[in-house]
Design a protein around this motif. Structure first.
Motif, short mmCIF file in Angstrom:
data_model
loop_
_atom_site.label_atom_id
_atom_site.label_comp_id
_atom_site.label_asym_id
_atom_site.label_seq_id
_atom_site.Cartn_x
_atom_site.Cartn_y
_atom_site.Cartn_z
N ALA A 149 0.84 -1.20 0.00
CA ALA A 149 0.00 0.00 0.00
C ALA A 149 0.87 1.25 0.00
N GLY A 150 1.97 1.20 0.75
CA GLY A 150 2.90 2.33 0.78
C GLY A 150 3.54 2.58 -0.57
N ALA A 151 3.79 1.50 -1.32
CA ALA A 151 4.38 1.64 -2.66
C ALA A 151 3.43 2.38 -3.59
N ILE A 152 2.13 2.11 -3.48
CA ILE A 152 1.14 2.82 -4.30
C ILE A 152 1.15 4.31 -3.98
N ILE A 153 1.17 4.62 -2.69
CA ILE A 153 1.22 6.03 -2.29
C ILE A 153 2.50 6.69 -2.79
N ALA A 154 3.62 5.97 -2.69
CA ALA A 154 4.90 6.52 -3.16
C ALA A 154 4.86 6.80 -4.66
N LEU A 155 4.21 5.93 -5.42
CA LEU A 155 4.11 6.15 -6.87
C LEU A 155 3.26 7.38 -7.17
N PHE A 156 2.22 7.59 -6.41
CA PHE A 156 1.43 8.80 -6.61
C PHE A 156 2.24 10.05 -6.27
N VAL A 157 3.01 9.99 -5.21
CA VAL A 157 3.87 11.12 -4.86
C VAL A 157 4.85 11.40 -5.99
N LEU A 158 5.40 10.34 -6.58
CA LEU A 158 6.33 10.48 -7.70
C LEU A 158 5.65 11.18 -8.87
N ILE A 159 4.43 10.76 -9.22
CA ILE A 159 3.71 11.36 -10.34
C ILE A 159 3.40 12.83 -10.05
N LEU A 160 2.98 13.13 -8.84
CA LEU A 160 2.67 14.51 -8.49
C LEU A 160 3.92 15.39 -8.54
N TRP A 161 5.05 14.84 -8.10
CA TRP A 161 6.31 15.59 -8.14
C TRP A 161 6.69 15.92 -9.58
N ARG A 162 6.58 14.93 -10.46
CA ARG A 162 6.92 15.18 -11.87
C ARG A 162 5.95 16.20 -12.48
N GLY A 163 4.68 16.10 -12.10
CA GLY A 163 3.71 17.07 -12.61
C GLY A 163 4.02 18.48 -12.15
N LEU A 164 4.43 18.64 -10.89
CA LEU A 164 4.79 19.97 -10.39
C LEU A 164 6.03 20.51 -11.10
N ARG A 165 7.01 19.64 -11.38
CA ARG A 165 8.20 20.07 -12.12
C ARG A 165 7.81 20.57 -13.50
N ILE A 166 6.90 19.86 -14.14
CA ILE A 166 6.45 20.26 -15.47
C ILE A 166 5.74 21.62 -15.39
N ALA A 167 4.93 21.83 -14.35
CA ALA A 167 4.24 23.11 -14.19
C ALA A 167 5.24 24.25 -14.00
N VAL A 168 6.25 24.03 -13.17
CA VAL A 168 7.25 25.07 -12.89
C VAL A 168 8.05 25.41 -14.15
N ASN A 169 8.36 24.41 -14.96
CA ASN A 169 9.21 24.62 -16.14
C ASN A 169 8.42 24.95 -17.40
N ALA A 170 7.09 25.04 -17.30
CA ALA A 170 6.28 25.33 -18.48
C ALA A 170 6.68 26.66 -19.11
#
Length: 389
Positions: free
Chosen positions: A300-321
């Motif tokens: 279950a923790g791995a699933i949460i960690a994967l979501f955190v990873l996706i959100l982090w990449r999404g935020l990086r994309i937003a900052v660098n847009a």
């Protein structure tokens, strides 16, 4: 002449190869991993339920994989679409979602499932327009705010521009509320809040949005917009022991399933609650309970960690847009995934009310998968544009 005529085709092939190498592969791998875990969890939750599978224990596993394959094609298409065409398609997506949300309210067209008229039943599949409405609100608001800012040569949105963008979102929110689909309304609210927060308007807008949301919620209850079972879910959230065999049954069984898993879980296909079908809607809304019981805290923790990873990449994309449109779209997608994942996981743990929201990329559902992967494709589109010279 033949050399010149062949240059555009060569350039297109080079651009596609460049896009392949420059894609955010961490984001891609995170989504693929979630979908793969979801396939195993759905398989475990459905393979012994002949009432669902019709005797084919692999039915939902195959359908989930097919949904992901189709959604991946849509994602690639969105990622490789030329930036200006994305803006052209944005109003079309909004209009299509608007028409879909109107059609589900028409008797004989919209189908009622689990108390909500949210589906259009076609001969070969069921479509849930509210899933695509999330994406429509994002691109609709982003396009309006960005276009107004670029026209007026402003980096920050004006109050009138933001008001118009909220109006565009409000039309879809009202239609979703009429179904009624409270969970999707909450997701749309988080999207609107996130986009407005990064649009550059004064902070008092945030307080105004929260106040307006509170007033609308109170009016919805006062005028019986919400169904009795939806209000009962909030009662069960506050006190699950009040009706353990009724409205509190789902929450109690979900807690038992997750508690059974411990640290390492009971093993895939060996969860007592899961294999005995004690948890309702376990392949859709409550799929996280399968992970908690059979894969334990680690899974279950791995699933949460994967979501955190996706959100982090999404935020990086937003900052660098490179432009306001890309920044606002990426922010909206991050808010969508963040709130929906938190709400879904939270309701299985008893820290959020039950709203019927799927877990993105993990739960079974074609409309949810298609809309989610289209959003990932848009993130990749913004990412690729930020790396163009």
């Amino acid at each position: 002449m033949s050399l010149l005529t062949g240059m555009p085709a060569v350039r297109a092939r080079l651009d596609r190869r460049s896009a392949l190498w420059q894609a955010d592969w961490v984001l891609v791998l995170g989504v693929v991993a979630l979908a793969a875990i979801g396939a195993l969890l759905i398989w475990s939750a459905t393979h012994q339920r002949s009432s669902l599978t019709g005797g084919n224990e692999h039915a939902y596993l195959v359908r989930h994989a097919l949904n992901f394959a189709i959604g991946s094609v849509l994602a690639v298409g969105a990622a490789l679409t030329e930036h200006r065409r994305v803006r052209i398609f944005a109003p079309l997506l909004y209009v299509a979602s608007l028409v879909g949300l109107i059609l589900v309210l028409v008797p004989g067209v919209g189908a009622v499932i689990n108390g909500s008229r949210s589906w259009i039943e076609l001969p070969w599949l069921s479509v849930q327009p509210s899933e695509f409405a999330k994406l429509a609100v994002i691109v609709g608001m982003a396009l309006l705010i960005a276009e107004k800012g670029e026209t007026n040569h402003r980096e920050s949105a004006r109050t009138v521009d933001v008001a118009q963008a909220i109006g565009v979102a409000a039309v879809l929110v009202v239609l979703v509320m009429l179904q009624p689909d409270l969970g999707t309304v909450m997701v749309l609210g988080s999207i609107v809040f996130g986009i407005i927060a990064v649009s550059g308007v004064p902070k008092r807008w945030m307080l105004g949005l929260v106040s307006a949301g509170t007033v609308i919620a109170a009016l919805a209850i006062q005028f019986n917009v919400l169904k009795e079972y939806q209000l009962a879910r909030f009662v069960a959230f506050a006190d699950p022991s009040q009706d353990p065999q009724g409205i509190g049954y789902n929450v109690n069984q979900a807690r038992i399933a997750i508690g059974n898993g411990g640290v390492f879980g009971q093993g895939l296909f060996h969860g007592s609650q899961t294999q005995n079908a004690f948890v309702p809607e376990q392949h859709t809304d409550f799929v996280f309970t399968v992970a908690g019981e059979e894969l334990g805290l680690i899974g279950a923790g791995a699933i949460i960690a994967l979501f955190v990873l996706i959100l982090w990449r999404g935020l990086r994309i937003a900052v660098n847009a490179r432009d306001a449109f890309g920044r606002l779209v990426a922010t909206g997608v991050v808010c969508w995934f963040a709130f929906q994942a938190f709400e879904n996981i939270g309701m299985t743990l008893g820290i959020m009310p039950v709203t019927g929201l799927p877990l993105p990329f993990v739960s079974y559902g074609g409309s949810s998968m298609f809309a989610g992967l289209l959003a990932i494709g848009l993130l990749q589109n913004i990412h690729l544009r930020s790396h163009q010279v």
